[in-house]
Write an enzyme that holds these catalytic residues in place. Structure first.
Site, short mmCIF file in Angstrom:
data_model
loop_
_atom_site.label_atom_id
_atom_site.label_comp_id
_atom_site.label_asym_id
_atom_site.label_seq_id
_atom_site.Cartn_x
_atom_site.Cartn_y
_atom_site.Cartn_z
N CYS A 209 36.60 44.32 46.73
CA CYS A 209 36.12 42.95 46.94
C CYS A 209 36.30 42.46 48.38
O CYS A 209 35.81 41.40 48.74
CB CYS A 209 36.85 42.00 46.00
SG CYS A 209 38.63 42.00 46.30
N CYS B 169 42.39 44.33 41.55
CA CYS B 169 43.11 43.25 42.23
C CYS B 169 44.61 43.51 42.24
O CYS B 169 45.32 43.08 43.15
CB CYS B 169 42.85 41.92 41.54
SG CYS B 169 41.12 41.63 41.18
FE1 FES Z 1 39.58 40.36 45.29
FE2 FES Z 1 40.77 40.00 42.93
S1 FES Z 1 38.64 39.78 43.39
S2 FES Z 1 41.65 40.58 44.79
#
Ligand code: FES
Length: 140
Positions: A40, A109
């Site tokens: 992400c 994450c």
């Molecule tokens: Fe990036 Fe959770 S979506 S750390």
């Protein structure tokens, strides 16, 4: 499931997300680890204070989501008071287990915090080695 709200987070995850422990950074930290999440793009930084190889203080800062906040909060609690060898053994899975699981889609994450902790310990060791060399360098 009674203990798990519909969004799929355990009560422990929600608690650490709503009331994160050890947020911030340590001034003149003995070790700092910063990692990015390849999935992400979010960032996590962990800073540690180490005395006699024991992590006496630890803080985190993140641009990550709620799961990243909750896992980082948990990692700081798990690592505080441990010696650095023990802290290096804290795995991504240990953290997720301690939080009573995370939804599969959020497992990436949970990697950030343990990885940043390991990087902070590496940084501490590198600095310590550097200090040792500086001390051992013969006076001219
Ligand atoms: Fe990036 Fe959770 S979506 S750390």
């Amino acid at each position: 499931m009674e203990d798990r709200p519909q969004i799929g987070y355990s009560k422990k995850v929600m608690d650490h997300f709503m009331n994160p422990r050890n947020v911030g950074d340590i001034e003149n930290a003995d070790g700092i680890g910063t990692v990015g999440n390849p999935v992400c793009g979010d960032l996590m930084q962990v800073s540690i204070r180490v005395e006699n190889d024991i992590i006496t203080d630890i803080k985190f800062k993140t641009f990550g989501c709620g799961s990243a906040i909750a896992t980082a909060s948990m990692v700081t609690e798990m690592a505080k008071g441990k010696n650095i060898e023990e802290a290096l053994k804290i795995t991504r899975q240990d953290v997720a287990d301690e939080l009573e699981g995370l939804p599969p889609v959020k497992m990436h994450c949970s990697n950030l915090a343990a990885d940043a902790l390991h990087e902070a310990i590496k940084d501490y060791r590198a600095k310590k080695e550097g200090r040792k060399e500086a001390i051992e360098e013969p006076a001219r």
